[in-house]
Design a protein around this motif. Sequence first.
Motif, short mmCIF file in Angstrom:
data_model
loop_
_atom_site.label_atom_id
_atom_site.label_comp_id
_atom_site.label_asym_id
_atom_site.label_seq_id
_atom_site.Cartn_x
_atom_site.Cartn_y
_atom_site.Cartn_z
N CYS A 26 -4.36 -6.83 -8.86
CA CYS A 26 -4.59 -5.40 -8.28
C CYS A 26 -4.13 -4.29 -9.00
CB CYS A 26 -4.62 -5.29 -6.50
SG CYS A 26 -5.51 -6.88 -5.97
N ALA A 27 -3.91 -3.92 -9.90
CA ALA A 27 -3.37 -3.29 -10.47
C ALA A 27 -4.81 -1.88 -10.63
CB ALA A 27 -3.80 -3.46 -12.22
N ARG A 28 -6.30 -2.24 -10.03
CA ARG A 28 -6.33 -1.00 -10.04
C ARG A 28 -6.55 -0.12 -8.84
NH1 ARG A 28 -11.60 -0.54 -13.56
NH2 ARG A 28 -11.00 -2.23 -15.15
N GLN A 29 -6.31 -1.20 -8.00
CA GLN A 29 -5.62 -1.01 -6.57
C GLN A 29 -5.11 -0.26 -6.46
OE1 GLN A 29 -6.28 -3.61 -4.23
NE2 GLN A 29 -6.08 -2.40 -2.17
N ALA A 30 -3.46 -0.58 -7.79
CA ALA A 30 -2.86 0.41 -7.43
C ALA A 30 -2.87 2.01 -7.93
CB ALA A 30 -1.27 -0.55 -8.12
N GLY A 31 -3.64 1.95 -9.51
CA GLY A 31 -4.54 3.62 -9.33
C GLY A 31 -4.69 4.03 -8.91
N TYR A 32 -5.96 3.27 -7.76
CA TYR A 32 -6.44 4.20 -6.53
C TYR A 32 -5.22 5.00 -5.85
CZ TYR A 32 -9.68 5.68 -3.13
OH TYR A 32 -10.19 6.09 -2.29
N PHE A 33 -4.14 4.25 -5.12
CA PHE A 33 -3.37 4.61 -4.43
C PHE A 33 -2.53 5.36 -4.36
CE2 PHE A 33 0.96 3.96 -3.19
CZ PHE A 33 0.70 4.07 -2.03
N LEU A 34 -2.22 5.87 -5.45
CA LEU A 34 -1.64 6.62 -6.51
C LEU A 34 -1.90 7.99 -6.23
CD1 LEU A 34 0.89 4.50 -8.39
CD2 LEU A 34 1.11 5.81 -7.09
N GLY A 35 -3.54 7.63 -6.69
CA GLY A 35 -4.22 8.70 -6.96
C GLY A 35 -4.76 9.62 -6.14
N HIS A 36 -4.88 8.71 -4.45
CA HIS A 36 -5.26 9.51 -3.87
C HIS A 36 -4.08 9.17 -2.59
CE1 HIS A 36 -9.17 8.32 -5.35
NE2 HIS A 36 -9.12 9.61 -4.88
N ARG A 37 -3.04 9.26 -2.94
CA ARG A 37 -1.86 8.95 -1.97
C ARG A 37 -1.73 10.54 -1.08
NH1 ARG A 37 0.14 11.05 -7.25
NH2 ARG A 37 1.06 12.65 -7.74
N SER A 38 -1.30 10.43 -0.31
CA SER A 38 -1.00 11.07 1.11
C SER A 38 0.87 11.10 1.08
CB SER A 38 -1.05 11.03 2.03
OG SER A 38 -0.12 9.37 2.69
N GLY A 39 1.09 12.03 0.58
CA GLY A 39 2.62 12.91 1.13
C GLY A 39 3.15 12.44 -0.42
N GLU A 40 4.40 14.24 -0.53
CA GLU A 40 4.92 13.97 -1.51
C GLU A 40 6.69 13.09 -1.47
OE1 GLU A 40 3.41 14.99 -4.47
OE2 GLU A 40 1.77 15.37 -2.91
N ASP A 41 6.33 12.31 -1.13
CA ASP A 41 7.70 11.17 -1.06
C ASP A 41 7.54 10.17 -1.89
OD1 ASP A 41 6.17 9.82 0.67
OD2 ASP A 41 7.48 9.11 2.29
N ILE A 42 6.79 9.82 -2.54
CA ILE A 42 5.99 8.73 -3.48
C ILE A 42 6.28 9.37 -4.89
CG2 ILE A 42 4.35 6.55 -4.40
CD1 ILE A 42 3.19 7.43 -1.50
N PRO A 43 6.82 8.30 -5.55
CA PRO A 43 7.95 9.37 -6.96
C PRO A 43 6.48 8.67 -7.71
CG PRO A 43 9.23 7.55 -6.49
CD PRO A 43 8.21 7.11 -5.19
N ALA A 44 4.59 9.03 -7.74
CA ALA A 44 4.52 8.20 -8.26
C ALA A 44 4.33 8.65 -9.80
CB ALA A 44 2.79 9.08 -8.05
N HIS A 45 5.04 10.05 -10.10
CA HIS A 45 5.04 9.89 -11.75
C HIS A 45 5.55 9.22 -12.23
CE1 HIS A 45 9.01 11.40 -10.37
NE2 HIS A 45 9.45 10.97 -11.46
#
Length: 117
Positions: A34-53
Motif C-alpha cells: 500500500c505504498a500509494r495509499q501512504a502517498g495519498y494519505f500524506l498528500g491529503h493529511r489533516s493537521g500539520e503535526d505529521i512530518p510528511a516532509h
Amino acid sequence: MDFYRRAQEVCRRIPRGKVATYGQIALLCGAPKCARQAGYFLGHRSGEDIPAHRVVNARGYLSGAAAFSHPDLQRLLLEEEGVPVSPEKTVDLKRYKWNNTMEEALSLLEFFERNGI
C-alpha cells in the motif's frame, strides 16, 4: 485496521534528520503493498503535526512536493534538519534513510494493538 491512523503514527516516529519511503511506511503499517495509499494519505493529511516532509519515494526523490504550500518547502524542511537534497531533488537513501529497528517495528505493532488501530 485503520491504515491512515497507522500511517500517521509511523510518520511521527521518523527521526529528525532521516527520511522514510512510502513503501516503508506501508510495511510498518502492516500493509506492504500500500505504498500509494501512504502517498495519498500524506498528500491529503489533516493537521500539520505529521512530518510528511520526511517521506520520499523508493529512489529518494521528493515526489510529494505538490502536497506542500510551496514547491520547495519539502526540500527546505529537509535541509533545515541536515538532510541535503541534490539539484535533482533526491536524498541519499544510503546515508539518510531511517533504518528502523525490529524493536521500533514491534513497538509500533504494540501501539496499534493497544489503541485498536
